[in-house]
Design a protein around this motif. Structure first.
Motif, PDB file in Angstrom:
ATOM      1  N   THR A   1      -2.038  -2.557  -6.231  1.00 43.11           N
ATOM      2  CA  THR A   1      -0.611  -2.920  -6.089  1.00 43.11           C
ATOM      3  C   THR A   1       0.215  -1.682  -5.852  1.00 43.11           C
ATOM      4  OG1 THR A   1      -0.176  -2.424  -8.470  1.00 43.11           O
ATOM      5  CG2 THR A   1      -0.982  -4.780  -8.020  1.00 43.11           C
ATOM      6  N   ASN A   2       1.497  -1.996  -5.214  1.00 36.50           N
ATOM      7  CA  ASN A   2       2.417  -1.027  -4.769  1.00 36.50           C
ATOM      8  C   ASN A   2       1.584   0.070  -3.901  1.00 36.50           C
ATOM      9  OD1 ASN A   2       4.306  -2.027  -6.466  1.00 36.50           O
ATOM     10  ND2 ASN A   2       3.615  -1.084  -8.096  1.00 36.50           N
ATOM     11  N   VAL A   3       0.945  -0.613  -3.000  1.00 39.18           N
ATOM     12  CA  VAL A   3       0.154   0.220  -1.896  1.00 39.18           C
ATOM     13  C   VAL A   3       0.917   1.441  -1.176  1.00 39.18           C
ATOM     14  CG1 VAL A   3      -1.315   0.340   0.090  1.00 39.18           C
ATOM     15  CG2 VAL A   3      -1.618  -1.297  -1.805  1.00 39.18           C
ATOM     16  N   GLU A   4       1.993   0.964  -0.912  1.00 35.99           N
ATOM     17  CA  GLU A   4       2.977   2.012  -0.087  1.00 35.99           C
ATOM     18  C   GLU A   4       3.605   3.091  -0.969  1.00 35.99           C
ATOM     19  OE1 GLU A   4       6.386  -0.209   1.703  1.00 35.99           O
ATOM     20  OE2 GLU A   4       4.994  -1.153   3.226  1.00 35.99           O
ATOM     21  N   ALA A   5       3.750   2.518  -2.100  1.00 32.51           N
ATOM     22  CA  ALA A   5       4.021   3.844  -3.139  1.00 32.51           C
ATOM     23  C   ALA A   5       2.961   4.824  -3.366  1.00 32.51           C
ATOM     24  CB  ALA A   5       4.667   3.194  -4.333  1.00 32.51           C
ATOM     25  N   LYS A   6       1.889   4.392  -3.489  1.00 32.28           N
ATOM     26  CA  LYS A   6       0.509   4.984  -3.724  1.00 32.28           C
ATOM     27  C   LYS A   6       0.412   6.082  -2.496  1.00 32.28           C
ATOM     28  CE  LYS A   6      -1.826   2.376  -6.984  1.00 32.28           C
ATOM     29  NZ  LYS A   6      -0.803   1.511  -7.203  1.00 32.28           N
TER      30      LYS A   6
END
Length: 549
Positions: free
Chosen positions: A232-237
């Motif tokens: 989840t939250n791929v962009e944040a990772k």
């Protein structure tokens, strides 16, 4: 850093059973009584480092190299566990997944015990050493988990030294394991604030974990986590991968690529973290870095192949002949001083772990570090994360990948006055998302030959099946299946702990679907490892384009 790897701690806190996750105390000493000085704490963390020695250069190396497209077993290792890895016919009884699992949990258990013991305020260790040793132990625990999550998928998450912590445990969700890895690495970086870089250690302690190593590992972990199904939250990772890559400062690329494997350059300016080896220590009976033994240069005879060798000559021929990584990674021909003849190998040897000053002896006694994290990796991680984040490269991504390429061709700031390549040919520009990704994947192949990265890359890019199906050596193309995205949970561990379920495709598995859909096999030539099927079939020597078409 000889002190760290010469021995396991004689008063080991705990040891993980080779057959289960049960944590068994080896000493009747109370842990609180053991830590009577800073020296005790340092001795204990040395034992945690020691776990990496054989696990890294023997077990993990065989496991991921032989199961990838680029390597296969040589004539000296066609049978048994190694041979079945090479042909992709391994099962849950294979020794190497078993040793990878057991060795990793051995290290995790020792790290758990040390971390828990140092958390006790009554322990008679100075605050500075307490923080430093805790930071080292948390990094090493995170590193063990980071290695085995891609290998097995869901794994038991045990972060306590309590004697019942691992008994009957089940496999934790992959995202939970990655979250713990990140927590440990962030804590490690914080605890190592006084040990930002290797220069903060004395000469005898060079090679210990630094804050910069923790930052570099965080960058890599966040990228891998972002590419895991269910993340989840791929962009944040991806943003975090770039953020921590940018925190890595004070490191540079070696002008001479092969200097990274020079025995006189153990802790060169490019090395963030490496496993240290010493001739006098045992390593599966042979001493030193076992990767040199895998390269197995004991003869100038072409008929005796090493334990691990390139699976097809086209992997060598893909390199532009002007790229210094070609000869830095492979040994295709050599002068034999014994018979005064030039020897050409049908399949090139892996050059990185062969001592050019003493080739024949280097298979057994070379004192050479095994690379784990180099600055070149940090640069390519950053470039990849940016391109995946925005579906296009930006100036920062170009700067990172082009620095690696300029070093490869000895141009720009790496110009030695002898390069025949124009700078404009090397620096990439004006590429869209897919073209940049294609070139990035090529660069990772060129850069990390025989550094135990290839299998991990193919898995996270989800192109393992398509890529391996190109390779006829060892019948890899005939045998590769979706189940090979993960290794089987070792049968001895499942026998002792029935709560451990088996991975998809292996005997006794109840998993109905494959862990990944192979993007490359279904998605066409643009979704591959950097080469189209047609390109992969042709030899590149002397005519290979530097830029993608």
């Amino acid at each position: 850093m000889k002190k760290i790897f010469l021995l396991f701690t004689t008063l080991s806190l705990v040891i993980n059973s080779c057959n289960s996750l049960d944590v068994i105390p080896l000493s009747a000493l109370d842990q609180r009584d053991f830590f009577k000085s800073d020296k005790d704490a340092i001795l204990a963390v040395n034992g945690v480092y020691a776990t990496e020695v054989d696990n890294e250069s023997v077990v993990i190396a065989y496991l991921v190299d032989l199961a990838s497209d680029a390597s296969k077993s040589g004539a000296t290792m066609l049978g048994g566990s190694g041979g079945s890895l090479s042909t992709l016919l391994y099962d849950a009884t294979n020794a190497y997944p078993y040793w990878a699992w057991a060795g990793s949990y051995y290290g995790i258990s020792n790290a758990n015990a040390l971390i828990d013991a140092l958390a006790n305020p009554a322990t008679n260790v100075s605050d500075g050493i307490r923080r430093r040793v805790t930071g080292e132990a948390k990094f090493l625990r995170a590193f063990h988990y980071f290695q085995i999550v891609p290998l097995f998928g869901e794994v038991p998450l045990v972060i306590s030294s309590d004697i019942d912590a691992g008994v009957g445990t089940t496999r934790a969700n992959v995202n939970d394991v990655y979250a713990q890895i990140v927590t440990d690495l962030r804590s490690s970086a914080e605890n190592l604030s006084d040990y930002r870089a290797r220069e903060n250690y004395s000469t005898d302690d060079q090679g210990r974990v630094t804050q910069q190593a923790a930052y570099g590992m965080l960058s890599k972990v966040y990228l891998y986590w972002a590419q895991t199904d269910g993340a989840t939250n791929v962009e944040a990772k991806l943003d975090s991968a770039v953020y921590f890559a940018n925190l890595v400062t004070g490191y540079e690329l070696e002008e001479n690529f092969h200097a990274n494997w020079d025995k006189n350059n153990r802790y060169g300016k490019e090395s963030l973290f490496a496993i240290n080896y010493v001739i006098s220590q045992e390593s599966y009976g042979d001493g030193g870095n076992h990767l040199t033994h895998c390269a197995f240069f004991t003869t100038y005879n072409d008929t005796l192949t090493p334990h691990v060798i390139v699976s097809d000559r086209t992997f060598y021929d893909r390199f532009d002949h002007r790229d210094q990584r070609k000869e830095g990674s492979f040994l295709a021909d050599v002068w034999n001083p014994e018979e005064n003849v030039h020897v050409y190998y049908t399949l090139p040897r892996y050059q990185k772990y062969i001592d050019p000053e003493n080739r024949v002896a280097s298979a057994y006694n070379r004192e050479l570090n095994a690379t784990v994290l180099r600055y070149a990796d940090v640069l390519l991680i950053k470039a990849e994360a940016i391109n995946e984040r925005y579906h296009a490269p930006n100036a920062e991504a170009y700067d990172a990948i082009n620095k690696v390429r300029r070093r490869a061709y000895k141009v720009g700031e790496f110009d030695d006055g002898q390069s025949t390549v124009d700078l404009s040919e090397v620096n990439l520009s004006n590429l869209d998302y897919l073209a940049f990704r294609k070139q990035l994947r090529r660069e990772r192949f060129y850069e990390f030959v025989y550094e135990q990265q290839r299998w991990y890359d193919l898995v996270r890019w989800k192109v393992l099946i398509k890529t391996v199906r190109r390779v006829t050596a060892a019948q890899k193309n005939e045998h590769v299946q979706a189940k090979h995205y993960r290794f089987p949970v070792p049968q001895p561990d499942r026998d002792l702990n029935p709560a451990l379920t088996q991975n998809y495709g292996y005997d006794a598995s109840s998993v109905a679907s494959a862990p990944y859909a192979d993007a490359g096999y279904e998605g066409g030539p643009e979704n591959n490892d950097g080469w189209t099927d047609e390109e992969a079939k042709y030899l590149y020597e002397h005519i290979s384009p530097i830029k993608p078409n």
